[in-house]
Design a protein around this motif. Structure first.
Motif, PDB file in Angstrom:
ATOM      1  N   GLU A 293      43.517  55.266  37.097  1.00 13.79           N
ATOM      2  CA  GLU A 293      43.093  56.195  38.136  1.00 13.79           C
ATOM      3  C   GLU A 293      44.200  56.461  39.141  1.00 13.79           C
ATOM      4  O   GLU A 293      44.457  57.598  39.537  1.00 13.79           O
ATOM      5  CB  GLU A 293      41.866  55.619  38.846  1.00 13.79           C
ATOM      6  N   GLY A 294      44.871  55.381  39.563  1.00 17.97           N
ATOM      7  CA  GLY A 294      45.913  55.513  40.574  1.00 17.97           C
ATOM      8  C   GLY A 294      47.278  55.799  40.002  1.00 17.97           C
ATOM      9  O   GLY A 294      48.223  56.074  40.748  1.00 17.97           O
ATOM     10  N   ARG A 295      47.408  55.724  38.646  1.00 12.39           N
ATOM     11  CA  ARG A 295      48.704  55.887  37.998  1.00 12.39           C
ATOM     12  C   ARG A 295      49.745  55.011  38.707  1.00 12.39           C
ATOM     13  O   ARG A 295      50.798  55.470  39.144  1.00 12.39           O
ATOM     14  CB  ARG A 295      49.124  57.356  37.992  1.00 12.39           C
ATOM     15  N   CYS A 296      49.399  53.718  38.769  1.00 11.65           N
ATOM     16  CA  CYS A 296      50.234  52.742  39.462  1.00 11.65           C
ATOM     17  C   CYS A 296      50.194  51.433  38.681  1.00 11.65           C
ATOM     18  O   CYS A 296      49.309  51.220  37.850  1.00 11.65           O
ATOM     19  CB  CYS A 296      49.740  52.522  40.889  1.00 11.65           C
ATOM     20  N   TYR A 297      51.144  50.572  38.952  1.00 14.15           N
ATOM     21  CA  TYR A 297      51.055  49.211  38.441  1.00 14.15           C
ATOM     22  C   TYR A 297      50.001  48.462  39.248  1.00 14.15           C
ATOM     23  O   TYR A 297      49.903  48.633  40.473  1.00 14.15           O
ATOM     24  CB  TYR A 297      52.391  48.494  38.561  1.00 14.15           C
ATOM     25  N   VAL A 298      49.222  47.627  38.582  1.00 10.57           N
ATOM     26  CA  VAL A 298      48.237  46.790  39.258  1.00 10.57           C
ATOM     27  C   VAL A 298      48.575  45.331  38.986  1.00 10.57           C
ATOM     28  O   VAL A 298      48.723  44.913  37.830  1.00 10.57           O
ATOM     29  CB  VAL A 298      46.799  47.101  38.799  1.00 10.57           C
ATOM     30  N   ILE A 299      48.718  44.573  40.068  1.00 12.99           N
ATOM     31  CA  ILE A 299      48.940  43.138  39.979  1.00 12.99           C
ATOM     32  C   ILE A 299      47.671  42.448  40.454  1.00 12.99           C
ATOM     33  O   ILE A 299      47.289  42.573  41.617  1.00 12.99           O
ATOM     34  CB  ILE A 299      50.132  42.706  40.855  1.00 12.99           C
ATOM     35  N   SER A 300      46.998  41.767  39.533  1.00 16.50           N
ATOM     36  CA  SER A 300      45.787  41.033  39.882  1.00 16.50           C
ATOM     37  C   SER A 300      46.087  39.538  39.870  1.00 16.50           C
ATOM     38  O   SER A 300      46.686  39.031  38.925  1.00 16.50           O
ATOM     39  CB  SER A 300      44.666  41.348  38.894  1.00 16.50           C
ATOM     40  N   CYS A 301      45.661  38.850  40.916  1.00 15.93           N
ATOM     41  CA  CYS A 301      46.056  37.461  41.107  1.00 15.93           C
ATOM     42  C   CYS A 301      44.831  36.627  41.481  1.00 15.93           C
ATOM     43  O   CYS A 301      44.149  36.929  42.462  1.00 15.93           O
ATOM     44  CB  CYS A 301      47.097  37.399  42.224  1.00 15.93           C
ATOM     45  N   ASN A 302      44.540  35.601  40.678  1.00 13.13           N
ATOM     46  CA  ASN A 302      43.373  34.749  40.920  1.00 13.13           C
ATOM     47  C   ASN A 302      43.794  33.289  40.938  1.00 13.13           C
ATOM     48  O   ASN A 302      44.842  32.924  40.400  1.00 13.13           O
ATOM     49  CB  ASN A 302      42.314  34.972  39.828  1.00 13.13           C
ATOM     50  N   GLN A 303      42.972  32.457  41.541  1.00 12.64           N
ATOM     51  CA  GLN A 303      43.240  31.023  41.559  1.00 12.64           C
ATOM     52  C   GLN A 303      42.760  30.363  40.269  1.00 12.64           C
ATOM     53  O   GLN A 303      41.775  30.797  39.665  1.00 12.64           O
ATOM     54  CB  GLN A 303      42.545  30.367  42.751  1.00 12.64           C
ATOM     55  N   PHE A 304      43.475  29.342  39.850  1.00 11.99           N
ATOM     56  CA  PHE A 304      42.952  28.409  38.857  1.00 11.99           C
ATOM     57  C   PHE A 304      42.564  27.165  39.643  1.00 11.99           C
ATOM     58  O   PHE A 304      43.423  26.464  40.202  1.00 11.99           O
ATOM     59  CB  PHE A 304      43.993  28.073  37.795  1.00 11.99           C
TER      60      PHE A 304
END
Length: 317
Positions: free
Chosen positions: A212-223
């Motif tokens: 949708e945004g025509r962008c890179y998406v960096i998703s970051c979660n905890q382990f």
């Protein structure tokens, strides 16, 4: 044709919950490790400092709270930080030491009007050590609303860097279509989406945002595991029957056409590394630009209130 490239690192880990020093130590060690692998931009998860209290009730039920739960919350409050403050200064020095951009999720203690309110925030630090900006989560989700206040439009932050414009929203804010549009309208290139959501459906979300945004998406979660929880919490019993792994992660990096650059990492701590070519963003917007040639401002318009909201208006002669 000249391309813009940046090496990014996504940290999937967790500190000892409510232990500010544990979080600061992990940020320092994992920043050093990622910078040693060539990272220019390093991202840490939602409220990494001092941790996401998954599964804890703080003794709260509809219509009642407990003394013990208030004490657990006080412990959380005491491990929060002020922005700017001593800890952000230390983290700025860390960014400067390694010459990197740092984006870190943290629990922020308000210092302007009421010291009794916490916010789910993320801060942006530059390679010169400066605090470039912050974002406060607009709407805490579910029971989070008892822990954190609501941010306002003044922190819908997008920052210019030599490799592109970076910014983002936190966890379920990313389900708010108008909030996403407000970010796209600022020309965002690298969209940072720290989260506490480890479900498969979250992967659909970040891939959609990239398309949708025509962008890179960096998703970051905890382990996170039970071992990261202090056993002396009044409501530690809330998680005793849960699986040992409380958050399995799922951090990932997605390209501007929705394909994985780095697929999700589950059930372990780690650092995801990738080189992003920002010229691919330009190419992706050839046939779709949500706030450009694919918008219809004659039909649809978004009004964003980017003014800081103050409960007390101070006027002096």
């Amino acid at each position: 044709m000249k391309s813009r490239r940046v090496q990014v690192a996504v940290v999937q880990s967790a500190p000892i919950l409510f232990d500010k020093q544990s979080a600061l130590d992990k940020i320092a060690s994992m920043t050093k490790e990622a910078a040693g692998q060539g990272a220019n931009l390093i991202v840490f998860p939602e409220v990494f400092l001092p941790g996401y209290p998954r599964g804890l009730s703080f003794g709260a039920r509809v219509g009642s709270r407990t003394v013990e739960g208030r004490k657990d919350w006080q412990r959380y409050w005491e491990s929060a930080i002020e922005v700017p403050g001593t800890e952000t200064g230390m983290l700025g020095e860390l960014a400067k030491e390694f010459g990197v951009y740092l984006v870190i999720g943290m629990v922020e203690r308000d210092q302007e009007f009421s010291t009794g309110t916490l916010f789910n925030s993320m801060i942006y630090l530059g390679p010169d050590g400066s605090l470039l900006g912050k974002h406060r989560k607009l709407v805490p989700t579910g029971s989070e609303r008892l822990l954190w206040g609501q941010g306002d439009g003044s922190t819908l932050t997008v920052i210019n860097t030599p490799f592109g414009r970076i910014g983002g929203l936190i966890c379920w804010e990313n389900y708010m279509p108008l909030a996403r549009t407000a970010m796209y309208a600022q020309g965002i290139d690298i969209y940072i989406a720290p989260t506490a959501d480890a479900r498969d459906t979250w992967q659909s979300t970040i891939r959609h945002i990239a398309c949708e945004g025509r962008c890179y998406v960096i998703s970051c979660n905890q382990f996170a595991t039970k071992a990261s929880y202090p056993a002396d919490l009044a409501y530690y019993a809330d998680i005793q029957e849960d699986d040992d792994i409380l958050s399995r992660g799922g951090s990932a990096i997605v390209g501007p056409l929705g394909d994985y650059v780095v697929p999700p990492l589950y059930n372990e701590e780690g650092i995801l590394m990738a080189t992003l070519d920002l010229s691919e963003i330009t190419q992706s917007r050839f046939d779709f630009d949500a706030v450009g040639h694919y918008s219809r401002p004659d039909i649809f318009q978004l009004i964003v209130n980017d003014k800081k909201q103050e409960i007390v208006q101070k006027k002096f002669k």
